[in-house]
Design a protein around this motif. Sequence first.
Motif, PDB file in Angstrom:
ATOM      1  N   VAL A  75       0.816  -1.219   0.000  1.00 45.52           N
ATOM      2  CA  VAL A  75       0.000   0.000   0.000  1.00 45.52           C
ATOM      3  C   VAL A  75       0.844   1.261   0.000  1.00 45.52           C
ATOM      4  O   VAL A  75       0.386   2.325  -0.424  1.00 45.52           O
ATOM      5  CB  VAL A  75      -0.968   0.010   1.196  1.00 45.52           C
ATOM      6  CG1 VAL A  75      -1.988  -1.109   1.080  1.00 45.52           C
ATOM      7  CG2 VAL A  75      -0.217  -0.091   2.521  1.00 45.52           C
ATOM      8  N   LEU A  79      -0.685   4.678  -1.576  1.00 44.06           N
ATOM      9  CA  LEU A  79      -1.419   5.466  -0.595  1.00 44.06           C
ATOM     10  C   LEU A  79      -0.541   6.597  -0.056  1.00 44.06           C
ATOM     11  O   LEU A  79       0.676   6.436   0.077  1.00 44.06           O
ATOM     12  CB  LEU A  79      -1.880   4.583   0.568  1.00 44.06           C
ATOM     13  CG  LEU A  79      -2.977   3.562   0.267  1.00 44.06           C
ATOM     14  CD1 LEU A  79      -3.329   2.778   1.537  1.00 44.06           C
ATOM     15  CD2 LEU A  79      -4.223   4.223  -0.298  1.00 44.06           C
ATOM     16  N   PHE A  91      -5.338   5.137   4.427  1.00 43.50           N
ATOM     17  CA  PHE A  91      -6.383   4.636   3.535  1.00 43.50           C
ATOM     18  C   PHE A  91      -7.668   5.382   3.851  1.00 43.50           C
ATOM     19  O   PHE A  91      -8.163   5.335   4.974  1.00 43.50           O
ATOM     20  CB  PHE A  91      -6.601   3.135   3.721  1.00 43.50           C
ATOM     21  CG  PHE A  91      -7.754   2.603   2.895  1.00 43.50           C
ATOM     22  CD1 PHE A  91      -7.605   2.397   1.532  1.00 43.50           C
ATOM     23  CD2 PHE A  91      -8.985   2.342   3.473  1.00 43.50           C
ATOM     24  CE1 PHE A  91      -8.669   1.927   0.762  1.00 43.50           C
ATOM     25  CE2 PHE A  91     -10.050   1.866   2.719  1.00 43.50           C
ATOM     26  CZ  PHE A  91      -9.892   1.658   1.359  1.00 43.50           C
ATOM     27  N   GLN A  92      -8.180   6.094   2.871  1.00 40.89           N
ATOM     28  CA  GLN A  92      -9.397   6.878   3.029  1.00 40.89           C
ATOM     29  C   GLN A  92     -10.400   6.400   1.989  1.00 40.89           C
ATOM     30  O   GLN A  92     -10.265   6.689   0.798  1.00 40.89           O
ATOM     31  CB  GLN A  92      -9.110   8.371   2.872  1.00 40.89           C
ATOM     32  CG  GLN A  92     -10.236   9.262   3.322  1.00 40.89           C
ATOM     33  CD  GLN A  92      -9.763  10.681   3.609  1.00 40.89           C
ATOM     34  OE1 GLN A  92      -8.594  11.008   3.439  1.00 40.89           O
ATOM     35  NE2 GLN A  92     -10.669  11.529   4.060  1.00 40.89           N
ATOM     36  N   ALA A  93     -11.402   5.628   2.423  1.00 41.18           N
ATOM     37  CA  ALA A  93     -12.338   4.988   1.494  1.00 41.18           C
ATOM     38  C   ALA A  93     -13.223   6.023   0.815  1.00 41.18           C
ATOM     39  O   ALA A  93     -13.657   6.999   1.426  1.00 41.18           O
ATOM     40  CB  ALA A  93     -13.203   3.972   2.235  1.00 41.18           C
ATOM     41  N   ASP A  97     -14.339   2.592  -4.004  1.00 41.95           N
ATOM     42  CA  ASP A  97     -13.689   1.455  -3.357  1.00 41.95           C
ATOM     43  C   ASP A  97     -14.584   0.242  -3.150  1.00 41.95           C
ATOM     44  O   ASP A  97     -14.123  -0.891  -3.267  1.00 41.95           O
ATOM     45  CB  ASP A  97     -13.091   1.878  -2.004  1.00 41.95           C
ATOM     46  CG  ASP A  97     -11.880   2.772  -2.171  1.00 41.95           C
ATOM     47  OD1 ASP A  97     -10.917   2.325  -2.830  1.00 41.95           O
ATOM     48  OD2 ASP A  97     -11.897   3.899  -1.656  1.00 41.95           O
ATOM     49  N   LYS A 110     -11.820   5.876   7.335  1.00 42.73           N
ATOM     50  CA  LYS A 110     -10.377   5.968   7.094  1.00 42.73           C
ATOM     51  C   LYS A 110      -9.612   5.325   8.243  1.00 42.73           C
ATOM     52  O   LYS A 110     -10.099   5.210   9.372  1.00 42.73           O
ATOM     53  CB  LYS A 110      -9.957   7.429   6.936  1.00 42.73           C
ATOM     54  CG  LYS A 110     -10.257   8.313   8.139  1.00 42.73           C
ATOM     55  CD  LYS A 110      -9.926   9.769   7.842  1.00 42.73           C
ATOM     56  CE  LYS A 110     -10.276  10.661   9.023  1.00 42.73           C
ATOM     57  NZ  LYS A 110     -10.000  12.085   8.741  1.00 42.73           N
ATOM     58  N   GLN A 119      -3.511  -4.990   0.114  1.00 42.05           N
ATOM     59  CA  GLN A 119      -4.963  -5.144   0.085  1.00 42.05           C
ATOM     60  C   GLN A 119      -5.325  -6.480  -0.541  1.00 42.05           C
ATOM     61  O   GLN A 119      -4.735  -6.899  -1.539  1.00 42.05           O
ATOM     62  CB  GLN A 119      -5.622  -4.007  -0.698  1.00 42.05           C
ATOM     63  CG  GLN A 119      -7.145  -4.025  -0.619  1.00 42.05           C
ATOM     64  CD  GLN A 119      -7.782  -2.780  -1.195  1.00 42.05           C
ATOM     65  OE1 GLN A 119      -7.097  -1.893  -1.672  1.00 42.05           O
ATOM     66  NE2 GLN A 119      -9.098  -2.715  -1.142  1.00 42.05           N
ATOM     67  N   PHE A 144      -7.038  -5.944   4.509  1.00 45.22           N
ATOM     68  CA  PHE A 144      -5.607  -5.761   4.273  1.00 45.22           C
ATOM     69  C   PHE A 144      -4.842  -6.750   5.143  1.00 45.22           C
ATOM     70  O   PHE A 144      -5.315  -7.142   6.218  1.00 45.22           O
ATOM     71  CB  PHE A 144      -5.173  -4.333   4.616  1.00 45.22           C
ATOM     72  CG  PHE A 144      -5.778  -3.270   3.735  1.00 45.22           C
ATOM     73  CD1 PHE A 144      -5.090  -2.780   2.635  1.00 45.22           C
ATOM     74  CD2 PHE A 144      -7.028  -2.753   4.017  1.00 45.22           C
ATOM     75  CE1 PHE A 144      -5.648  -1.803   1.822  1.00 45.22           C
ATOM     76  CE2 PHE A 144      -7.605  -1.766   3.214  1.00 45.22           C
ATOM     77  CZ  PHE A 144      -6.901  -1.297   2.109  1.00 45.22           C
TER      78      PHE A 144
END
Length: 266
Positions: A75, A79, A91-93, A97, A110, A119, A144
């Motif tokens: 990641v 990221l 990680f900010q969905a 996603d 997040k 992931q 993840f």
Amino acid sequence: MSSMASASVSPLSTIVSSSKPLSSNKPKPSSLSSPLLLQSSSRRQFLKGSTVLLPLTTLIPLHSPSVSHAKEVEVGSYLPQSSSDPGFVLFQASSKDTPALRAGNVQPYKFVLPPTWKQLRIANILSGNYCQPKCAEPWIEVKFEDEKQGKVQVVASPLIRLTNKPNATLEDIGNPEKVIGSLGPFVTGNTLDLDEELVETSVEKIGDQTYYRYLLETPFALTGSHNIAKATAKGNTVILFVASASDKQWPTSQKTLKAIVDSFQV
């Protein structure tokens, strides 16, 4: 949704601990029918071999190529670095996603991860892609993993499974023990014995959002012997964030897993 700068890793000392012995009359997990698990009727039956417990992979058609998109690379290669801790990435969905985020059933969330994590792909039957926008059962949002440290996953559950009150808060649903009693099997992948496996609970407030936090020692869990979970409710969904590790991983990774769980926000 707060800005990326707010995704700092909260020290454990900021969490208001409400650890206490659990009485024998705590609610037991109800029998749940879901693609996420095939629940045995009790741990004693499991140990005696009277219940056949199938792994999650047996519920997924082997010929089905349809899985959610995931990048099977570290990641840290895609990221952004966490603004609060250079040792983690954020990680900010967003709506691109997961099916539930696109359908508006889940609010963006997040959390931070070490840059070496990867992931994992999630089959449609587990991702909720087949049932959006009106899923009756919980589904996995994202997952993840790091082979040396453990894994984390976001599980979403329709609010109607826990209460008939629309837009209910965690407080409306009940105390921490009641919530984990209903969702515990989705932490462990099979069953949860509250009296023996729930070690600690705490309550955390971030702005107007309440989070219930759990430490579980689960020797028979499919997810791992050690689980840290964090639950919250928003809109029509309860979100459960779970970090899991094996006995081999836990001694060296527990600090990292706690930091990841601390950072989780909806």
